[in-house]
Design a protein around this motif. Structure first.
Motif, mmCIF file in Angstrom:
data_model
loop_
_atom_site.group_PDB
_atom_site.id
_atom_site.type_symbol
_atom_site.label_atom_id
_atom_site.label_comp_id
_atom_site.label_asym_id
_atom_site.label_seq_id
_atom_site.Cartn_x
_atom_site.Cartn_y
_atom_site.Cartn_z
ATOM 1 N N SER A 65 -45.777 -91.157 -33.364
ATOM 2 C CA SER A 65 -47.132 -91.445 -34.174
ATOM 3 C C SER A 65 -48.114 -91.924 -33.384
ATOM 4 O O SER A 65 -49.382 -91.229 -33.747
ATOM 5 N N SER A 68 -50.040 -88.921 -31.913
ATOM 6 C CA SER A 68 -50.528 -88.250 -33.173
ATOM 7 C C SER A 68 -51.976 -88.920 -33.541
ATOM 8 O O SER A 68 -52.961 -88.299 -33.974
ATOM 9 N N THR A 315 -51.876 -78.202 -42.784
ATOM 10 C CA THR A 315 -50.624 -78.222 -43.465
ATOM 11 C C THR A 315 -49.494 -77.692 -42.707
ATOM 12 O O THR A 315 -48.335 -78.651 -42.791
ATOM 13 N N PHE A 317 -49.315 -77.345 -39.452
ATOM 14 C CA PHE A 317 -48.946 -78.317 -38.357
ATOM 15 C C PHE A 317 -48.354 -79.475 -38.757
ATOM 16 O O PHE A 317 -47.454 -79.955 -37.936
ATOM 17 N N VAL A 318 -48.742 -80.242 -39.504
ATOM 18 C CA VAL A 318 -48.119 -81.484 -40.079
ATOM 19 C C VAL A 318 -46.683 -81.460 -40.252
ATOM 20 O O VAL A 318 -45.840 -82.191 -39.730
ATOM 21 N N THR A 320 -44.657 -78.813 -39.369
ATOM 22 C CA THR A 320 -43.815 -78.542 -38.257
ATOM 23 C C THR A 320 -43.796 -79.582 -37.100
ATOM 24 O O THR A 320 -42.694 -79.783 -36.609
ATOM 25 N N SER A 321 -44.750 -80.142 -37.081
ATOM 26 C CA SER A 321 -44.800 -81.139 -35.855
ATOM 27 C C SER A 321 -44.077 -82.507 -36.165
ATOM 28 O O SER A 321 -43.224 -83.099 -35.303
ATOM 29 N N PHE A 322 -43.634 -82.801 -37.624
ATOM 30 C CA PHE A 322 -42.885 -83.778 -37.957
ATOM 31 C C PHE A 322 -41.599 -83.577 -37.739
ATOM 32 O O PHE A 322 -40.567 -84.086 -37.149
ATOM 33 N N TYR A 419 -48.128 -76.156 -30.922
ATOM 34 C CA TYR A 419 -49.221 -76.887 -30.604
ATOM 35 C C TYR A 419 -50.363 -76.080 -30.223
ATOM 36 O O TYR A 419 -51.633 -76.024 -30.680
ATOM 37 N N PHE A 443 -54.146 -84.588 -35.795
ATOM 38 C CA PHE A 443 -52.931 -85.259 -35.251
ATOM 39 C C PHE A 443 -52.999 -86.596 -35.735
ATOM 40 O O PHE A 443 -51.646 -87.118 -35.812
ATOM 41 N N SER A 446 -50.921 -86.106 -38.998
ATOM 42 C CA SER A 446 -49.571 -85.786 -38.515
ATOM 43 C C SER A 446 -48.857 -87.217 -38.089
ATOM 44 O O SER A 446 -47.597 -87.530 -38.273
ATOM 45 N N GLN A 450 -45.398 -88.965 -39.342
ATOM 46 C CA GLN A 450 -44.498 -89.295 -38.366
ATOM 47 C C GLN A 450 -44.022 -90.628 -38.449
ATOM 48 O O GLN A 450 -42.827 -91.083 -37.853
#
Length: 583
Positions: A65, A68, A315, A317-318, A320-322, A419, A443, A446, A450
């Motif tokens: 977190s 990000s 959307t 990115f948030v 998939t990165s989570f 990324y 980030f 995100s 997270q």
């Protein structure tokens, strides 16, 4: 800005330094899985941190977190003070975090140190993203190499783990020694990084020459002579001439930095609005009364952050990165819950294998950059989502160690695409005017999401991970159900890049309509009022923003300068036509 020839001579040195620096320090906390179940839970008497498995999960959730959130603040620093200052500050922050870990004797101190290191890491990456602009023919490939080199830093903590296993060196001693690497990195940033991000350079600048010559022609012929810049009284009572750029801003009646000033930047008191192609094209569109043709790269901040292109990229990115960071945090617990399928020794071996494979993610970045250059960002977004689905499928095949290893490779590729694709979407579609803060917002959002990593892990985990061997009555949790939900989420996200592609096709159709109308009319000045009104209506209705590279669908690869040379469009028309694609 340095001369083009100087930049071309030094660009390989700059990119090499960026790769080495990113590889060594920018993402070391993401090698967490390599020490979570070994070094961190070992007793202090044996050189470990003495943490529990649950504590390591919570710390990494905070680390993910924090990493990000930090680009939002460091991004503002980057936009306002430039790459050199932002990178140097990031190195100092990481050094403080490393020293804090080295001196930590409690869970709280260790968590603070780990989060501090994670906070500084993204600033290292963001400060060198613009180096890719020095390689216009392979921009995304170079960008992916620079950003993908962060995967190498994932191997640092697993290396610490091996040193601890073989030599019994304490984690305090290893982090204290590693502080020297961070100091060397900071010195390199001070000596090598530029004060301003590099703008795009072009191997063939014919279009820029044409636009410059046309602008000079317009200044002397079609437009009235510009009066001397008006003088104003500053708060201190000193007279000061307005810059040409600010005169343009006021001439189109835009007064608010955030909402109503295309071409300007609220982050710098005296922005260096050089005559870059994007700026010139957008300026021409404003002068012609067609604000709908202003490039997305030159829109005000609120126009960029609320654009459909940015929101769709954000959307994807948030979500998939989570999922990507959740897996790093939960892999040790998930494998331990399946103790009936994997022995304790197999679990430890698989976690170490995972950490090792993850460090080779830079190889996946080569593929990501190459695909972005030849296939486009929307296609690469679909590839990223497909890799995420494939990884989830491997996690449902319990008891199959080779398949799990294949899953580690797929996950590494998934992360290697994730990324760079998001960063490329921002730099390519929105440019570097607000690059730092836009990336920071992405980030930060995100990071907020997270914060749910640890609660979700607690919700789906069973009780078998609390036992060294399988015990009748222990539960394996809801890991399988979670993976099914993740697969469905990836499938739904696939709608967004397809949406982007459809918008691109709409913009291309509008472009071709304008080209056909201009090829016969010659220039805006020779249009009838009805034709000009029609084009203005089309441009105002086409404010949807998608990054396009200028091309004529009837003649692939045709550049604006080629179209001008062959008479397809006139030089005075080119700015308006190209601007619609330079978003």
């Amino acid at each position: 800005m340095k001369p083009l020839s100087t930049l071309k001579e030094n660009r390989f040195l700059l990119v090499s330094f960026a790769v080495v620096q990113t590889s060594l320090i920018s993402g070391i906390m993401f090698g967490w899985a390599g020490i979570a179940g070994t070094l961190l839970i070992a007793s202090p008497a044996h050189g470990g941190a003495g943490l529990s498995l649950e504590q390591t999960t919570y710390i990494f959730a905070m680390v993910a977190s924090t990493a990000s959130f930090s680009p939002l603040l460091l991004g503002i620093v980057l936009d306002k003070y430039g790459p050199r200052f932002a990178s140097l500050l990031s190195n100092i922050i990481i050094a403080v975090g490393i020293q804090t870990i080295a001196l930590a004797e409690s869970y709280t101190a260790f968590a603070i140190g780990a989060c501090t290191v994670a906070f500084g890491g993204p600033g290292i990456q963001a400060s060198v993203v613009s180096f890719a602009n020095l390689f216009p023919s392979a921009q995304f490939f170079v960008m992916s190499i620079v950003n993908g080199s962060i995967a190498v830093s994932f191997a640092i903590l697993p290396i610490f783990n091996q040193i601890w296993k073989v030599y019994g060196t304490s984690y305090q001693a290893m982090f204290q020694t590693y502080l020297l690497v961070v100091i060397a990195s900071g010195i390199g940033s001070l000596l090598l990084l530029p004060d301003e991000p590099f703008q795009s350079i072009k191997e063939d600048d014919d279009l820029g020459d044409l636009l410059l010559s046309q602008q000079e022609e317009d200044d002397h012929t079609t437009l009235p002579q510009t009066p001397p810049p008006p003088r104003r009284i500053t708060p201190r009572g000193m007279k000061q001439a307005m810059s040409p750029e600010k005169l343009v801003m006021e001439s189109v009646n835009h007064v608010n930095h955030l909402f109503e000033q295309p071409l300007n930047s609220f982050l710098r008191s005296d922005p260096s609005l050089e005559r870059h192609e994007s700026f010139m094209l957008s300026k021409k569109a404003i002068e012609k009364g067609m604000p709908g043709l202003v490039s997305l790269k030159d829109l005000p901040f609120m126009g960029q952050v609320t654009s459909g292109s940015y929101i769709r990229s954000l959307t994807v990115f948030v979500v998939t990165s989570f999922f990507a960071n959740f897996y790093i945090a939960a892999i040790t617990t998930e494998l331990a819950d399946f103790v009936q399928e994997y022995t304790v020794e197999q679990q430890e071996n698989m976690v170490q294998t995972f950490s090792l494979v993850l460090s080779f993610g830079i190889l996946g970045s080569f593929a990501a950059g190459w695909l972005m250059d030849i296939m486009g960002l929307e296609t690469c977004t679909l590839v990223t989502l497909s890799l995420g689905i494939a990884h989830m499928v491997t996690l449902t095949m319990l008891g199959n160690v080779p398949m799990m290893t294949i899953g580690f490779v797929i996950y590494t590729l998934f992360r290697a695409f994730l990324y760079p694709v998001f960063i490329a979407c921002i730099s390519d579609k929105l440019g570097f005017k607000y690059f730092g803060i836009l990336m920071g917002i992405g980030f930060a959002v995100s990071g907020i999401v997270q914060l749910g990593i640890a609660p979700l892990a607690n919700a789906v985990q069973g009780t078998c991970h609390l036992q060294e061997d399988y015990v009748d009555g222990c539960t394996i949790g809801e890991w399988k159900l979670l993976h099914v939900i993740q697969i469905i989420s990836f499938l739904l996200l696939g709608i967004l890049p397809i949406w982007d592609h459809r918008v691109q096709m709409h913009r291309q159709a509008l472009l071709m309509d304008m080209i056909r109308s201009q090829s016969s009319l010659g220039s805006y000045g020779s249009m009838t009022d009805a034709t000009l009104d029609s084009v203005k209506r089309q441009s105002s209705q086409s404010t949807e923003d998608v990054g396009l590279t200028f091309s004529l669908s009837s003649s692939p690869g045709t550049s604006p300068s080629d179209a001008i040379r062959h008479g397809a469009i006139s030089p005075s028309t080119a700015p308006g036509l190209v601007a619609i694609c330079e978003v």
